[in-house]
Design an enzyme around this catalytic site. Structure first.
Site, mmCIF file in Angstrom:
data_model
loop_
_atom_site.group_PDB
_atom_site.id
_atom_site.type_symbol
_atom_site.label_atom_id
_atom_site.label_comp_id
_atom_site.label_asym_id
_atom_site.label_seq_id
_atom_site.Cartn_x
_atom_site.Cartn_y
_atom_site.Cartn_z
ATOM 1 N N ASP A 1 0.838 -1.191 0.000
ATOM 2 C CA ASP A 1 0.000 0.000 0.000
ATOM 3 C C ASP A 1 0.881 1.253 0.000
ATOM 4 O O ASP A 1 1.827 1.350 0.776
ATOM 5 C CB ASP A 1 -0.879 -0.029 1.259
ATOM 6 C CG ASP A 1 -1.960 1.019 1.241
ATOM 7 O OD1 ASP A 1 -2.833 0.935 0.361
ATOM 8 O OD2 ASP A 1 -1.948 1.918 2.110
ATOM 9 N N GLU B 1 1.694 -0.619 -5.047
ATOM 10 C CA GLU B 1 0.667 0.378 -5.347
ATOM 11 C C GLU B 1 1.401 1.711 -5.299
ATOM 12 O O GLU B 1 1.614 2.289 -4.238
ATOM 13 C CB GLU B 1 -0.465 0.360 -4.310
ATOM 14 C CG GLU B 1 -1.596 1.289 -4.724
ATOM 15 C CD GLU B 1 -2.133 2.180 -3.632
ATOM 16 O OE1 GLU B 1 -3.220 2.728 -3.811
ATOM 17 O OE2 GLU B 1 -1.481 2.375 -2.593
HETATM 18 C C1 GLC Z 1 -4.351 2.893 -0.803
HETATM 19 C C2 GLC Z 1 -5.579 2.051 -0.638
HETATM 20 C C3 GLC Z 1 -6.703 2.920 -0.190
HETATM 21 C C4 GLC Z 1 -6.328 3.549 1.130
HETATM 22 C C5 GLC Z 1 -5.009 4.290 1.033
HETATM 23 C C6 GLC Z 1 -4.462 4.633 2.384
HETATM 24 O O1 GLC Z 1 -4.489 3.821 -1.794
HETATM 25 O O2 GLC Z 1 -5.857 1.396 -1.836
HETATM 26 O O3 GLC Z 1 -7.900 2.210 -0.075
HETATM 27 O O4 GLC Z 1 -7.327 4.452 1.525
HETATM 28 O O5 GLC Z 1 -4.026 3.501 0.415
HETATM 29 O O6 GLC Z 1 -3.988 3.487 3.043
#
Ligand code: GLC
Length: 541
Positions: free
Chosen positions: A219, A278
């Protein structure tokens, strides 16, 4: 359970292991948003036993791996992306033995399991943050970013950064200090300069690898390192989810050292076990840095997701994505939807046209070289639910007046599995977000066996993806563009061709081969074919 045991069980159970290149390089990975997948205990919230019971759906769908969104102990201020204990399962979702059984059951079906890790921030209920709050002058604060405020009484935030969810990225504690949170105030950012932070996360990764998981979706993988001195941006820039603007808290070069160390850790396990970033980077080239040979295995390709229904833009994104990842020897990934964005049926216009385009886009995505991510419910053609009453919404972005790109509850509606009425087999009773009254025809049961359904389209596509020699293998089967009129994408891979007609009228073309799958019926006399509007066809050559 040791990881060696798990590896040998998986090797014998799975026929889907790619011996040479690595299983992830062409994998189709299904995102399970645990809260909304299947509820086993009737509390209206999806859970791990619910996922386990529904694994046969995923095996039959034909995906290679499952990514589970966070199920760790959490106050759920941000749907579990606010973790209070990284090594324990929240009672809402089950317990550790449920996680263990889920991993075993998935492996027995030949499905890999990827779990989320959230290293940029903890929950404000995490033991470290509680300690930091309780002891203002202590070392405990150095694991986070605490700073004095500006102004005579320190009443203004330390800098001008805005939270992704809206409002200042700083919150003041009762003792007057401020702490940084790029997301909700309940998600304080960790200070990755502190050696204990890196040590703790290495230990957390080992904990889940020892339990048998096949990798991690990381994340906010671009956020852990902030520019030295936490400088002002100077123009009040609002960070957004999946943004691409250079900012002093995203995509700093320092994050790569963390990913390199995690790669070494992953490689120390039998596997391969993978890391998926991500990461939101300004360009495809910057994104490719996350998947250099000594870093992570994959990064989400949000440029593809963000692309409008425009074949020129699509082709540019496809070419640039393939070139950027090829330059570092990594496979490209493709994704159309996830739990943070409006579902693509709705993004493409909604209604019958949105669904036609979504089905066509799915065939395009699954024909491209590399790995694809499927977000739960897209195989059912689910639209975004846009009329949720404010009272039921839980997205912190909504509660904090929508700093980010869109509200995220409408793509998180619990899945319809069967039956005529809510909760459509989601669980024994109710669902944490209300399901629309007209979703019965969209359920898994209703679509199964209907050759025109979106579910059967996905099943057929995934089956062909394995069977056709030109599909799936990214290195062996590159893509070659063929001449095509405006609004049409036409390409071949060895033994295979794919044609996408994005125009709102049918397209007549000389038949490139034998149509093997189409998102809408094609008419053919053997020599010419009529490809409908907003449709995509696969051909065997
Ligand atoms: C990422 C997740 C999202 C979350 C954010 C903060 O973007 O996909 O759902 O709110 O991180 O952790």
């Amino acid at each position: 359970m040791t990881h060696e045991l798990t590896a040998s069980r998986l090797a014998s159970a799975s026929s889907k292991v790619t011996a040479s290149g690595g299983w992830w390089r062409d994998a189709v990975i299904y995102q399970v948003y645990v809260r909304s997948f299947a509820d086993s205990d009737g509390d209206g919230v999806g859970d791990l036993q619910g996922v386990r019971a529904r694994l046969p759906h995923l095996a039959r769908l034909g995906v290679d791996a499952v990514w589970l969104t966070p199920f760790y102990v959490s106050p759920q201020a941000d749907g579990g992306y606010d973790v209070a204990d990284y090594r324990a399962v929240d009672p809402l979702f089950g317990d550790l033995s449920d996680a263990d059984e889920l991993v075993r059951a998935a492996h027995a079906l030949g499905l890999r399991v990827i779990v989320d890790v959230v290293p940029n921030h903890t929950s404000d209920r995490h033991a470290w943050f509680r300690e930091a709050l309780a002891h203002p002058a202590s070392e405990a604060r150095t694991r986070y970013h605490f700073r004095p405020g500006r102004g005579p009484g320190g009443e203004r935030p330390p800098n001008d950064w805005e939270s992704v969810f809206g409002g200042p990225a700083w919150t003041r504690t009762p003792d007057g200090a401020w702490y940084l949170h790029l997301f909700a105030p309940e998600q304080p950012d960790l200070n990755w300069e502190h050696p204990e932070v890196a040590e703790e996360f290495a230990s957390v990764l080992r904990f889940w690898l020892d339990l048998g998981v096949d990798g991690f979706r990381i994340d906010v993988a671009h956020g852990m390192v902030k520019a030295p001195g936490l400088p002002d941006i100077g123009r009040g820039a609002q960070a957004t989810l999946i943004g691409t603007e250079p900012l002093p808290f995203f995509d700093q070069d320092g994050v790569h050292a963390i990913h390199r160390s995690w790669r070494r850790l992953l490689d120390s396990y039998e596997g391969p076990r993978i890391g998926v970033a991500e990461a939101w980077a300004p360009t495809s080239e910057r994104l490719a840095l996350y998947v250099r040979p000594d870093e992570l295995h994959q990064a989400f390709n949000f440029r593809f997701l963000n692309c409008p229904w425009d074949t020129r833009a699509m082709r540019t994104v496809i070419d640039e994505s393939l070139a950027a990842t090829a330059s570092v020897g990594a496979p490209t990934t493709w994704v159309l939807s996830n739990h943070d964005v409006v579902r693509h049926v709705t993004r493409y216009g909604g209604g019958a046209q949105g669904l036609s385009r979504a089905r066509a886009a799915a065939l395009l995505m699954l024909a491209l070289p590399g790995s694809a991510y499927v977000y739960q419910g897209e195989e059912l053609g689910l639209p975004e639910v846009e009329d949720l009453p404010d009272a039921v919404r839980q997205d912190p972005a909504f509660l904090r007046s929508a700093g980010q790109d869109g509200l995220r509850d409408g793509c998180r509606i619990p899945l319809p599995w069967s039956g005529e009425l809510p909760p459509y087999g989601f669980g024994p009773a109710g669902s944490w977000l209300p399901q629309p009254a007209d979703w019965a025809p969209l359920s898994v049961a209703a679509q199964t066996g209907d050759p025109h359904s979106t579910l059967e389209l996905y099943r057929a596509a995934l089956e062909l993806r394995r069977a056709l020699p030109g599909l799936g293998a990214p290195d062996a089967a590159p893509l070659t563009w063929l001449p095509a009129p405006e609004g049409v994408l036409h390409f071949t891979r060895p033994g295979f061709a794919c044609t996408l007609n994005s125009r709102s009228e049918p397209l007549e073309l000389a038949s490139p081969g034998r149509p093997v799958l189409s998102s809408a019926p094609v008419e053919t006399d053997g020599r010419t074919v009529l490809l409908p509007a907003d449709a995509c066809t696969w051909w065997a050559l």
